[in-house]
Design a protein around this motif. Structure first.
Motif, PDB file in Angstrom:
ATOM      1  N   ASN A 121       0.826  -1.208   0.000  1.00 47.40           N
ATOM      2  CA  ASN A 121       0.000   0.000   0.000  1.00 47.40           C
ATOM      3  C   ASN A 121       0.860   1.258   0.000  1.00 47.40           C
ATOM      4  OD1 ASN A 121      -2.615  -1.128  -0.079  1.00 47.40           O
ATOM      5  ND2 ASN A 121      -2.550  -1.568   2.103  1.00 47.40           N
ATOM      6  N   LEU A 122       1.939   1.241   0.763  1.00 45.38           N
ATOM      7  CA  LEU A 122       2.835   2.389   0.773  1.00 45.38           C
ATOM      8  C   LEU A 122       3.475   2.604  -0.597  1.00 45.38           C
ATOM      9  CD1 LEU A 122       4.537   1.908   4.248  1.00 45.38           C
ATOM     10  CD2 LEU A 122       3.161   3.858   3.561  1.00 45.38           C
ATOM     11  N   LEU A 123       3.867   1.526  -1.224  1.00 45.96           N
ATOM     12  CA  LEU A 123       4.446   1.660  -2.563  1.00 45.96           C
ATOM     13  C   LEU A 123       3.429   2.211  -3.553  1.00 45.96           C
ATOM     14  CD1 LEU A 123       6.577  -1.608  -2.874  1.00 45.96           C
ATOM     15  CD2 LEU A 123       7.321   0.683  -2.231  1.00 45.96           C
ATOM     16  N   SER A 124       2.172   1.799  -3.384  1.00 46.27           N
ATOM     17  CA  SER A 124       1.132   2.319  -4.252  1.00 46.27           C
ATOM     18  C   SER A 124       0.982   3.823  -4.108  1.00 46.27           C
ATOM     19  CB  SER A 124      -0.192   1.626  -3.930  1.00 46.27           C
ATOM     20  OG  SER A 124      -1.258   2.170  -4.672  1.00 46.27           O
ATOM     21  N   LEU A 125       1.128   4.323  -2.889  1.00 49.09           N
ATOM     22  CA  LEU A 125       1.024   5.760  -2.643  1.00 49.09           C
ATOM     23  C   LEU A 125       2.276   6.508  -3.091  1.00 49.09           C
ATOM     24  CD1 LEU A 125      -0.543   5.626   0.923  1.00 49.09           C
ATOM     25  CD2 LEU A 125      -1.706   6.277  -1.185  1.00 49.09           C
ATOM     26  N   LEU A 126       3.394   5.807  -3.198  1.00 48.48           N
ATOM     27  CA  LEU A 126       4.659   6.455  -3.540  1.00 48.48           C
ATOM     28  C   LEU A 126       4.824   6.657  -5.029  1.00 48.48           C
ATOM     29  CD1 LEU A 126       7.560   7.444  -2.975  1.00 48.48           C
ATOM     30  CD2 LEU A 126       8.264   5.037  -2.927  1.00 48.48           C
ATOM     31  N   LEU A 146      -2.523  -3.205  -7.775  1.00 46.97           N
ATOM     32  CA  LEU A 146      -3.846  -2.891  -8.301  1.00 46.97           C
ATOM     33  C   LEU A 146      -4.403  -1.670  -7.597  1.00 46.97           C
ATOM     34  CD1 LEU A 146      -5.356  -6.490  -8.517  1.00 46.97           C
ATOM     35  CD2 LEU A 146      -4.372  -5.136 -10.363  1.00 46.97           C
ATOM     36  N   GLY A 147      -5.151  -0.875  -8.338  1.00 45.26           N
ATOM     37  CA  GLY A 147      -5.761   0.305  -7.740  1.00 45.26           C
ATOM     38  C   GLY A 147      -4.746   1.328  -7.286  1.00 45.26           C
ATOM     39  N   HIS A 148      -3.698   1.472  -8.078  1.00 44.82           N
ATOM     40  CA  HIS A 148      -2.640   2.390  -7.684  1.00 44.82           C
ATOM     41  C   HIS A 148      -3.169   3.816  -7.585  1.00 44.82           C
ATOM     42  CE1 HIS A 148       0.985   4.710  -7.609  1.00 44.82           C
ATOM     43  NE2 HIS A 148       0.738   5.228  -8.804  1.00 44.82           N
ATOM     44  N   LYS A 149      -2.926   4.441  -6.442  1.00 45.88           N
ATOM     45  CA  LYS A 149      -3.335   5.825  -6.224  1.00 45.88           C
ATOM     46  C   LYS A 149      -2.220   6.542  -5.491  1.00 45.88           C
ATOM     47  CE  LYS A 149      -8.326   4.935  -6.051  1.00 45.88           C
ATOM     48  NZ  LYS A 149      -9.569   5.085  -5.261  1.00 45.88           N
ATOM     49  N   GLN A 150      -1.716   7.559  -6.112  1.00 44.65           N
ATOM     50  CA  GLN A 150      -0.608   8.298  -5.530  1.00 44.65           C
ATOM     51  C   GLN A 150      -1.089   9.157  -4.368  1.00 44.65           C
ATOM     52  OE1 GLN A 150       1.343  12.089  -7.223  1.00 44.65           O
ATOM     53  NE2 GLN A 150       2.489  10.413  -8.168  1.00 44.65           N
ATOM     54  N   ALA A 151      -0.274   9.289  -3.346  1.00 43.62           N
ATOM     55  CA  ALA A 151      -0.603  10.155  -2.213  1.00 43.62           C
ATOM     56  C   ALA A 151      -0.748  11.591  -2.704  1.00 43.62           C
ATOM     57  CB  ALA A 151       0.467  10.052  -1.137  1.00 43.62           C
ATOM     58  N   ARG A 152      -1.788  12.267  -2.197  1.00 43.08           N
ATOM     59  CA  ARG A 152      -2.062  13.619  -2.661  1.00 43.08           C
ATOM     60  C   ARG A 152      -1.013  14.612  -2.171  1.00 43.08           C
ATOM     61  NH1 ARG A 152      -6.653  15.769  -4.853  1.00 43.08           N
ATOM     62  NH2 ARG A 152      -6.844  13.625  -5.539  1.00 43.08           N
ATOM     63  N   SER A 161      10.789  -6.619  -5.076  1.00 43.34           N
ATOM     64  CA  SER A 161      10.713  -6.489  -6.530  1.00 43.34           C
ATOM     65  C   SER A 161       9.738  -5.387  -6.917  1.00 43.34           C
ATOM     66  CB  SER A 161      10.288  -7.816  -7.154  1.00 43.34           C
ATOM     67  OG  SER A 161       9.022  -8.234  -6.635  1.00 43.34           O
ATOM     68  N   MET A 162       8.617  -5.301  -6.217  1.00 44.88           N
ATOM     69  CA  MET A 162       7.668  -4.219  -6.478  1.00 44.88           C
ATOM     70  C   MET A 162       8.292  -2.868  -6.146  1.00 44.88           C
ATOM     71  SD  MET A 162       3.883  -3.622  -4.814  1.00 44.88           S
ATOM     72  CE  MET A 162       3.380  -5.273  -5.270  1.00 44.88           C
ATOM     73  N   TYR A 163       9.076  -2.842  -5.087  1.00 40.90           N
ATOM     74  CA  TYR A 163       9.749  -1.597  -4.710  1.00 40.90           C
ATOM     75  C   TYR A 163      10.722  -1.151  -5.794  1.00 40.90           C
ATOM     76  CZ  TYR A 163      13.031   1.434  -2.195  1.00 40.90           C
ATOM     77  OH  TYR A 163      13.850   2.471  -1.822  1.00 40.90           O
ATOM     78  N   VAL A 164      11.467  -2.083  -6.361  1.00 39.24           N
ATOM     79  CA  VAL A 164      12.392  -1.732  -7.430  1.00 39.24           C
ATOM     80  C   VAL A 164      11.622  -1.228  -8.647  1.00 39.24           C
ATOM     81  CG1 VAL A 164      14.195  -2.614  -8.961  1.00 39.24           C
ATOM     82  CG2 VAL A 164      14.097  -3.375  -6.589  1.00 39.24           C
ATOM     83  N   CYS A 165      10.478  -1.815  -8.904  1.00 41.98           N
ATOM     84  CA  CYS A 165       9.655  -1.320 -10.015  1.00 41.98           C
ATOM     85  C   CYS A 165       9.205   0.109  -9.772  1.00 41.98           C
ATOM     86  CB  CYS A 165       8.441  -2.227 -10.208  1.00 41.98           C
ATOM     87  SG  CYS A 165       8.818  -3.891 -10.798  1.00 41.98           S
TER      88      CYS A 165
END
Length: 1496
Positions: A597-602, A619-625, A780-784
């Motif tokens: 979830n943190l990576l999704s916000l980043l 899934l449902g990637h949403k960047q932190a405002r 791996s997700m973090y590197v992406c």
């Protein structure tokens, strides 16, 4: 009404007379009762408080005359009417009267009558009936109050302790009031408890204006009298009284229904509304009503001030204690949340969040109660969190949500001790997933308070993640009241705090059933209010920092804290088989979802990079405002590390390590802010003790727990300190969000305790516990995400922070060990190289105007340099990615020096790690270097790179002649620039300066330039060397053009070229002896050489010795022909060995500790691949009796010698012609002998000594480190690859730098050394020296290592090596080698995986200029570590000698090498003997110096 008084009075008189004469007929009873009720309704007056009744016969009214004439008449008429009713209530008509009153108060159908007159009469009858009930009850109240007062005047107990009988008091009351205690007119509460509430409901719904309201007001008066009595007698309400008061209030507050919220009064029902509101607010919250005060206030929550409702919330949680032991505790909380958790009630929301947080703390260990509580609260907060703007409310909500995730980790299911991850635990409806979804929605959907052009929440945002706000019943909230504030005098929109018209207990009266000290705050009580007034909620406090006010930031910090608590909370066990590992599996599983979830916000909003096969974005990637929220995630993720067990930990302070990178983008330490690191650990990541230097946000000098509830608004210690600039105005998009020192908005766990359950990889995919593979962190997700940031990021703050911190994190290879991660790392290399090739790195971001694209590329190259160590992760793309790396570095050579410098350093690593692409692109690299040699800022780096490449034959084996000429051209230009200092423009701080450059550095560049000529010339095959003499000589002459005389360094270079052009022999023979003092030897001074010819004892044999600046040649020859018969007595071996010289000892691959058998086995081993040109041929075997102590006993390599070698060595070259400098015969006296002895003592190569120390785990003290007698297997392999093992005993041919060579073996039996035709290095290894028993401080070892200017430190201590660990004045350079990952695995592990790569750092003395190819730090494979460190240590020793020679860059004196010193001695001899006229080195003739190959 006044006109009817006489008639009414007459009727009352008549009726009294009639009743006195006898009973009424039954048919007249009901009409008579109704007539009396009309009179009471018409002539009713205001009643005083029941506690103020005077002691006279009128129990209900003040004495006559106190109300005026009309008032007295009305009061008298009411008294007379009530007297008649009293007799009816207590006489034979009591039952009939009671039934009639009840029938009137509760009619069957009020709507059946269509006659307005009849309806009006019915209402008046009801008013009178209510008055009768009130008066009857007041009579009993007055009786009880009077009795209470009398009892208070006497002793309640007799002297014997028996209660006093109160019959006398009854008689006193009968005399005073004329009524007995048991008379029927004294109605008690039980008689009316069932009808009053219904009466209020009936007549409030009648909607007949003031007439029906009068009935309700009388019922309110009854309830008021009951409360007044309880207060006056200092008792609690009885159960019946509590029921009556509660039901009356619950029904009466229905009068607010339908009224507009903004109205201050109602024209139709003003009196009723005012009376109800005043009575409602006069009731203490702790009154035991039924329904409760909480239920009553909740029923009209829309009309009660927010401040009062907040008090209700606090009272409900504090005094009624909705704990699991309390009936309906969850429905109570649900009701509070449903009715008070609304946008228009900020104080209620704050109180609810705060109280639920406290309640949660009491049930956190009881999952059967904790989870329902969180679920109920979460349902309400999902609707309201999006619009919540109170920072204290947000803080408490997030604390509960955080605890809800963490505390529920231990409740997930297990099967036979194995964790089972249920699908529903992380489904859309799972509690844990719902909490995280809410936090993500808040971080993504809530507009940042400091973002420019911000819009109200919901106007342009997707609110699909938030449930719609639903109020119970119809919505009556006016938009203008969405943000309401209250001060000390504010009133409710409908309910006034100070209405008039109803006599009620004053607000200062103590609550019923409690003492005054327990009284809860009223809205006007500032000292006891629920929370301090903070001003308008919609106006953020300018003194609160951004992190406190921004919900997006708070949600992110909550997720970070959640991860830390799940991953790093006890238990901590270092045993991989610990049962705690299985117990922590649920927490680790939750860590993964939080991390994702943190990576999704980043990540960037739009990502266009291609992912490797099998890798998907969240899934449902949403960047932190909020930009700061994204930065906080990045601050946390870049500090993640893994130890050698792949267990996760977080590194706190990396500021000192990041500073060189941050300085490139002007975010580094200011000169005044940079911490004093003298005596501290230098190099990469600073130790934990430096954490104390990092600024922490504090309040009042004391750190505050950010999760601890407080009565007043507080600022968490995890917040950024506020600044006037931040609080005064919103930030501009270009305002910097970070800089050093870096202040973190979160607490970092102790990095000494890695996570027991959170790992990044496990080599064993089928561990017995069955859970390891599912608990890998999604690195791996973090590197992406990092790849997406580098490719698509639009925010410069995020991009710059990533570029500055990524090299440090990538150096921790254990964090990126997973098989999927290895694929993503290759993709990261591809994207970064592509961005550099296309010059679009950071093209989507708004870069500050004071920065250049070259600054960004400089950071990118630092990352690419570390990525060289990931070459094994390139898989099938290894060749393509390796070549891309080298091409990228080559492309950066022609950029600004901030880019070219890291590229040059990276190419030095590629020379060892990526040799195939380096060999392929070496011609291109050389061409680039020639183009940038005019840049003085990278002179050292260019020459150091050329020097390193020149020692690796595999790289230049396919170079053409033109490429070699480029190298000599580059070196010649640097020599020319040194000889013309006016053209030099380099900026280096401190020390003696030459043309703006550090004098020591200028001398070092000169030495390196000649060293490059030497090392590359030796790399050319011997037969091909003459072809390059002309080019080299031309560049040397050009470099001296304009000088009156040739420089000594140039003269030495020509002499050296004359030696190695036609031969590859040793520069010195070990059998050279001093010439005899008799006439059997003669010495001539020939140019810059001394030629000695001596007769040998055997007739016909002579020896010829030529002593030159660059070496000595010794030849033994026969004058006439020698037949076979005459060779019988000659030792040909001795003659041959003394002819040209010897070759040093070869190293072996034997890794076992050297023993006595080493001498016979050493030469039987296959030689290691060293990069010294003279060590290329195999070593022939020796006789069995050969002694390793004598280097002269070892046959040399295959000697290659051109016939022109000997004539050239015996000539006067490189001086002028013989006519100008004829040979001079020197007198064979003691002066000559002394001169030759001194000359022979000067080495013919440069000598260097380097100390080596091993720091075992936990060692930080000097004595402990020096006392080690062995090291780890990796350290042992490193030593054997570093040099050649030589025996110290009786050693005469190898420079030992003071090591004991006697039979005593004081400094050990063996030492490591390496040499070639240019330099010789000996290594003082502390582990190879014995420990003297009487020397606990290890001074015997320190006398060698402590005097070495350069030291190699193998650091397995687990802590950063401090520069001042070894206390010595000779502290210039430390080359620190340590594992790239910390951990608890023993340093003596022989695992190849653990020793795959090592981190190399270079520590310099304070004030020492930057030099060397290491830069900040580098990653080296164990295979190439020794070879690279050997070259780095040699380069470091070269500069250390120059730095010491110039007295630490404060003294301007040219550095003198050994060759130059020998030349000076020969010239001194020439001047002393005055054998020649003129000056040495004059360029009178063109043939003095130049190409000698046409003549020899």
């Amino acid at each position: 009404m006044v006109s009817y008084i006489p008639q009414a009075s007459a009727y009352v008189t008549f009726l009294s007379t009639l009743l006195a004469n006898g009973p009424l007929p039954s048919r007249h009873v009901r009409p008579t009762i109704r007539s009396l009720l009309l009179l009471l309704a018409e002539f009713s007056s205001d009643l005083p408080k029941v506690t103020e009744i005077q002691q006279h016969r009128r129990q209900s009214h003040p004495p006559p005359g106190t109300m005026g004439q009309v008032g007295d008449q009305m009061s008298t008429l009411e008294d007379r009417t009530w007297a008649l009713f009293s007799s009816a209530l207590s006489g034979s008509y009591a039952a009939t009267t009671a039934q009639e009153i009840k029938r009137i108060l509760l009619p069957n159908d009020l709507t059946s009558s269509s006659d307005d007159v009849a309806s009006h009469l019915m209402t008046r009858y009801a008013h009178g009936a209510a008055r009768v009930v009130r008066l009857a009850l007041r009579q009993g109240v007055a009786h009880r109050i009077s009795l209470h007062r009398l009892e208070a005047l006497e002793e309640p107990y007799s002297p014997t302790g028996v209660p006093v009988h109160s019959q006398q008091n009854e008689k006193v009351l009968q005399v005073l009031y004329g009524v007995g205690a048991d008379e029927g007119s004294f109605w008690d509460v039980p008689r009316v408890r069932d009808i009053l509430g219904s009466t209020v409901r009936t007549w409030l719904g009648a909607q007949r204006g003031n007439s029906s309201d009068a009935v309700v007001l009388e019922c309110l008066g009854i309830a008021s009298d009951m409360v007044d009595e309880a207060t006056g007698t200092f008792r609690s309400l009885t159960q019946d009284e509590a029921r009556v008061v509660g039901e009356v209030l619950m029904e009466a507050v229905r009068c607010f229904s339908g009224l507009p919220l903004q109205s201050q009064h109602s024209a139709d029902r003003h009196n009723l509304v005012s009376a109800v509101s005043q009575f409602l607010f006069s009731i203490p919250l702790n009154s035991p009503l039924s329904p409760t005060t909480t239920d009553i206030f909740l029923s009209v929550a829309d009309y009660v001030p927010d401040e009062k409702l907040a008090e209700v919330v606090e009272y409900t949680f504090k005094d009624t204690l909705p704990f699991p032991s309390t009936p309906r505790w969850l429905p109570i909380i649900m009701d509070l949340l449903a009715k008070l958790n609304r946008p228009a009630m900020p104080l209620c929301r704050r109180a609810l969040a705060r109280c639920i947080r406290k309640l949660y703390d009491s049930v956190r260990d009881l999952s059967e109660y904790r989870d329902p509580l969180v679920r109920i609260a979460l349902q309400a907060w999902e609707r309201s969190m999006g619009a919540e703007d109170d920072h204290e409310t947000v803080r408490d909500i997030l604390a509960v949500l955080e605890d809800g995730i963490v505390d529920g980790a231990a409740d997930l299911p297990f099967t036979q001790g194995i964790y089972v991850r249920p699908p529903q635990a992380f489904s859309a409806t799972g509690l844990d997933q719902r909490i995280q979804a809410l936090l993500v929605a808040v971080a993504n959907g809530c507009e940042c308070v400091e973002e420019p052009n911000s819009v109200p929440f919901g106007s342009t945002l997707d609110q699909s993640s938030f449930a719609p706000v639903s109020l119970h019943g119809p919505s009556l909230v006016d938009p203008d009241r969405m943000r309401s504030s209250y001060n000390s005098s504010i009133e409710s929109p409908v309910i006034s705090h100070h209405p008039s018209g109803l006599s009620t207990p004053s607000k200062s009266t103590a609550p019923v059933g409690s003492s005054s000290s327990d009284n809860l705050a009223t809205p006007d009580d500032h000292n006891h209010s629920l929370l301090p007034r903070i001003g308008p909620v919609d106006s953020p406090d300018p003194f609160l920092d951004h992190e406190t006010r921004c919900k997006s930031m708070n949600a992110v910090i909550t997720l970070i804290r959640t991860f830390s608590r799940l991953a790093f909370s006890p238990p901590h066990s270092l045993d991989s088989d610990s049962p705690f590992k299985a117990a922590r599996a649920p927490a680790s599983s939750k860590c993964i979802t939080v991390f994702e979830n943190l990576l999704s916000l980043l990540g960037p909003t739009t990502a266009t990079t291609d992912l490797p096969d099998g890798e998907e974005r969240p899934l449902g990637h949403k960047q932190a405002r909020c930009r700061r929220a994204r930065l906080a995630i990045l601050q946390w993720t870049v500090r993640l590390r893994a130890d050698r067990d792949h267990r996760l930990y977080v590194l706190d302070n990396v500021d000192m390590a990041v500073d060189p990178f941050a300085a490139l983008v002007k975010r580094g330490f200011a000169s005044s802010e940079k911490p004093d690191v003298s005596g501290q650990a230098l190099g990469h990541e600073v130790e934990r003790e430096s954490r104390r230097q990092r600024p922490t946000a504090q309040r009042g000098g004391t750190e505050v727990d950010p999760r601890e509830p407080s009565e007043t608004p507080s600022r968490s210690k995890s917040r950024f300190p506020s600044s006037p600039r931040e609080s005064s105005s919103p930030r501009s998009p270009l305002d910097p969000l970070w800089g050093l020192p870096d202040v973190l908005p979160f607490e970092v766990p102790d990095d000494s305790r890695p996570s027991e359950g959170m790992t990044t990889y496990s080599a064993d995919l089928t561990e017995h516990d069955g859970i390891t593979q599912s608990l890998w962190l999604s690195v791996s997700m973090y590197v992406c995400i990092l790849t997406d940031i580098l490719h698509d990021e639009t925010d410069w703050e995020i991009l710059s922070y990533t570029l500055c911190h990524l090299p440090l994190q990538l150096s921790n290879k254990h964090l990126f060990c997973g098989p999927r991660t290895r694929k993503t790392v290759g993709n990261l290399v591809s994207v970064l190289c592509s961005a550099i090739f296309n010059d679009r790195l950071g093209s989507k971001a708004q870069i500050p105007a004071d920065l250049k694209s070259t600054d960004i590329h400089g950071l990118a190259y630092q990352t690419l340099t570390i990525l060289i160590g990931y070459r094994d992760s390139f898989d099938s793309r290894e060749r393509i990615l390796s070549e891309s790396l080298v091409q990228a570095f080559c492309q950066g050579l022609n950029r600004y020096h901030t880019v070219a410098k890291p590229c040059l350093q990276a190419l030095s690593i590629c020379s060892y790690e990526l040799q195939s692409p380096m060999a392929k692109f070496l011609p291109q690299i050389l061409n680039q270097l020639v183009q940038v040699i005019s840049n003085p800022a990278i002179s050292r780096q260019i020459l150091e790179l050329l020097a390193i490449i020149g020692t690796i034959p595999i790289l230049y084996s396919n170079l053409r002649e033109a490429e070699f000429h480029l190298i000599f051209t580059a070196a010649g230009r640097y020599i020319q620039r040194h000889n013309q200092p006016a053209q030099i423009s380099m900026s280096t701080s401190g020390g003696a300066q030459v043309g703006g450059e550090s004098f020591a550095l200028s001398q070092h560049v000169l030495v390196l330039a000649y060293y490059v000529i030497y090392i590359w010339f030796l790399g050319i095959k011997r037969p091909e060397r003459p072809r390059y003499i002309r080019s080299i000589a031309r560049h040397l002459l050009i470099a001296n053009d304009g000088n009156a005389i040739m420089t000594e360094m140039t003269e030495v270079c020509f002499d050296w070229l004359a030696r190695y052009t036609y031969s590859n022999g040793s520069p010195r023979s070990s059998s050279v002896t001093q010439p005899s003092s008799d006439q059997s030897s003669k010495t001539w001074l020939m140019g810059n050489s001394l030629l000695t010819v001596e007769n040998l004892p055997r007739p016909g044999w002579i020896s010829i010795t030529s002593r030159r600046p660059s070496g000595i040649v010794h030849v033994t020859s026969r004058i006439d022909d020698v037949t076979a018969e005459r060779l019988d007595g000659i030792d040909l071996r001795e003659l041959i060995s003394n002819t040209i010289g010897d070759t040093p000892i070869r190293p072996t691959n034997d890794l076992a500790p050297p023993g006595p058998e080493f001498a016979s086995e050493a030469l039987e081993q296959s030689p290691l691949d060293f990069s010294f040109p003279l060590a290329a041929a195999p070593v022939p075997s020796l006789p069995e009796n050969a002694q390793l102590a004598q280097a002269s006993m070892i046959p040399q390599d295959d000697l290659e010698m051109d016939p022109g070698f000997l004539p050239l060595q015996l000539s006067q070259y490189p001086t002028s012609s013989a006519s100008s400098f004829p040979p001079s015969l020197l007198a064979n006296d003691e002066d000559l002998a002394r001169t030759i002895r001194v000359l022979d003592l000067v080495p013919v190569v440069d000598l260097h000594k380097v100390g080596i120390m091993y720091a075992a785990p936990g060692q930080t003290r000097e004595a402990d480190i020096l006392g080690n007698q062995h090291g780890s297997p990796a350290y042992t392999r490193f030593l054997h690859g570093l040099g050649r093992l030589v025996q110290l005993k009786n050693q005469r041919d190898v420079y030992t730098a003071g090591l004991d060579t006697s039979d005593s073996g004081l400094d050990g039996e063996f030492a490591y050394a390496c040499w070639d035709g240019i330099a010789q290095v000996v290594y003082h290894a502390a582990t190879m020296m014995p420990n003297v028993p009487h020397d606990p401080e290890r001074m015997f070892k320190k006398r060698h290592i402590g005097n070495d200017w350069v030291r190699i430190v193998w650091n397995d201590s687990g802590t950063a090596y401090r520069f001042d660990t070894l206390s010595t004045a000779f502290q210039l350079v430390n080359i620190v080698i340590e594992p790239h990952s910390a951990g608890t695995i023993a340093a003596y592990s022989n695992s190849s995986h653990e020793n795959e790569f090592f981190k190399l750092m270079l520590q310099r003395a304070p004030g020492m200029p930057e030099f060397g190819p290491v830069g900040e730090f580098k990653l080296l494979s164990s295979r190439n570590l020794a070879a690279y460190v050997r070259q780095v240590s040699l380069l470091a020793s070269l500069f250390a000698q120059v730095y010491h020679w110039t007295e630490r860059d404060t003294h301007r004196e040219e550095y003198v090498t050994n060759w130059r010193r020998r030349l000076q001695m020969i010239k001194k001899l020439r001047r002393a003997t005055k054998a020649l006229e003129g000056r040495s080195g004059e360029m009178d003739e063109e043939t003095s110096f130049g190409d000698f190959t046409p003549f020899y």
